[in-house]
Design an enzyme around this catalytic site. Structure first.
Site, PDB file in Angstrom:
ATOM      1  N   ASN A  77       0.807  -1.220   0.000  1.00 42.16           N
ATOM      2  CA  ASN A  77       0.000   0.000   0.000  1.00 42.16           C
ATOM      3  C   ASN A  77       0.840   1.270   0.000  1.00 42.16           C
ATOM      4  OD1 ASN A  77      -1.609  -2.055   2.161  1.00 42.16           O
ATOM      5  ND2 ASN A  77      -2.711  -1.399   0.337  1.00 42.16           N
ATOM      6  N   ILE A  84       1.169   6.820   0.124  1.00 40.54           N
ATOM      7  CA  ILE A  84       0.433   5.838   0.914  1.00 40.54           C
ATOM      8  C   ILE A  84      -1.002   5.747   0.425  1.00 40.54           C
ATOM      9  CG2 ILE A  84      -0.286   5.220   3.261  1.00 40.54           C
ATOM     10  CD1 ILE A  84       1.983   7.334   4.123  1.00 40.54           C
ATOM     11  N   CYS A  85      -1.456   4.541   0.192  1.00 42.61           N
ATOM     12  CA  CYS A  85      -2.839   4.312  -0.199  1.00 42.61           C
ATOM     13  C   CYS A  85      -3.635   4.001   1.073  1.00 42.61           C
ATOM     14  CB  CYS A  85      -2.936   3.165  -1.199  1.00 42.61           C
ATOM     15  SG  CYS A  85      -4.585   2.976  -1.876  1.00 42.61           S
ATOM     16  N   LEU A  86      -4.316   5.027   1.591  1.00 42.32           N
ATOM     17  CA  LEU A  86      -5.090   4.903   2.818  1.00 42.32           C
ATOM     18  C   LEU A  86      -6.265   5.860   2.695  1.00 42.32           C
ATOM     19  CD1 LEU A  86      -5.111   3.608   5.686  1.00 42.32           C
ATOM     20  CD2 LEU A  86      -3.778   5.586   6.448  1.00 42.32           C
TER      21      LEU A  86
END
Length: 163
Positions: A77, A84-86
């Site tokens: 992620n 950051i993939c959040l």
């Protein structure tokens, strides 16, 4: 004005009562912050120190900070640029940012993401393929590839985030 007073309060709280394994400080200007997250126990990032950059936008808290890893990390992620993939790092409708969230919450969520990757929302697809086979009956391959992922993540941690 609201942004400055809120950031000052948040940084003061982060200095006096930081979440476990997290530190955050100003990097010159109020809107340019740095943070460190210690890799969690029993994760491939254990014993690693990961540096992050936090850029606080003018519209904070109505817009989320831009956070990225400065320390390379092997994680599905987090891409090679440290992005950051959040969901809570993005505005709705695609994201889940709310003005009630704060930098401490974001850093704690990133720390949790490090411990529990989300292979359904990858930035690094090749790592996800190594981490998880979605086909039923591939239990042996899943275990083999998860071990390979853990090995690679530990190696990157030692190489880039070693104390």
């Amino acid at each position: 004005m609201q942004r400055a007073s809120r950031l000052t309060r948040e940084l003061s709280l982060l200095a006096t009562e930081p979440p476990p394994g997290i530190t955050c400080w100003q990097n010159g200007q109020l809107d340019d912050l740095r943070a460190q997250i210690l890799g969690g126990v029993d994760t491939p990032y254990e014993k690693g120190i990961f540096n992050l950059e936090i850029i606080v936008p003018e519209r904070y808290p109505f817009e989320p900070p831009k956070i990225r890893f400065l320390t390379p990390i092997y994680h599905p992620n987090i891409d090679s640029a440290g992005r950051i993939c959040l969901d809570i790092l993005k505005l709705p409708p695609k994201g889940a940012w709310r003005p009630s969230l704060n930098i401490s919450t974001l850093l704690t969520s990133i720390q949790l993401l490090m411990a529990e990757p989300n292979p359904d929302d990858p930035l690094m697809a090749n790592i996800v393929r190594e981490l998880l086979f979605l086909s039923p009956g591939l239990g042996t391959e899943y275990k083999y590839n998860k071990q390979l992922f853990l090995l690679n993540a530990r190696e990157w941690t030692k190489k880039y985030a070693g104390q």
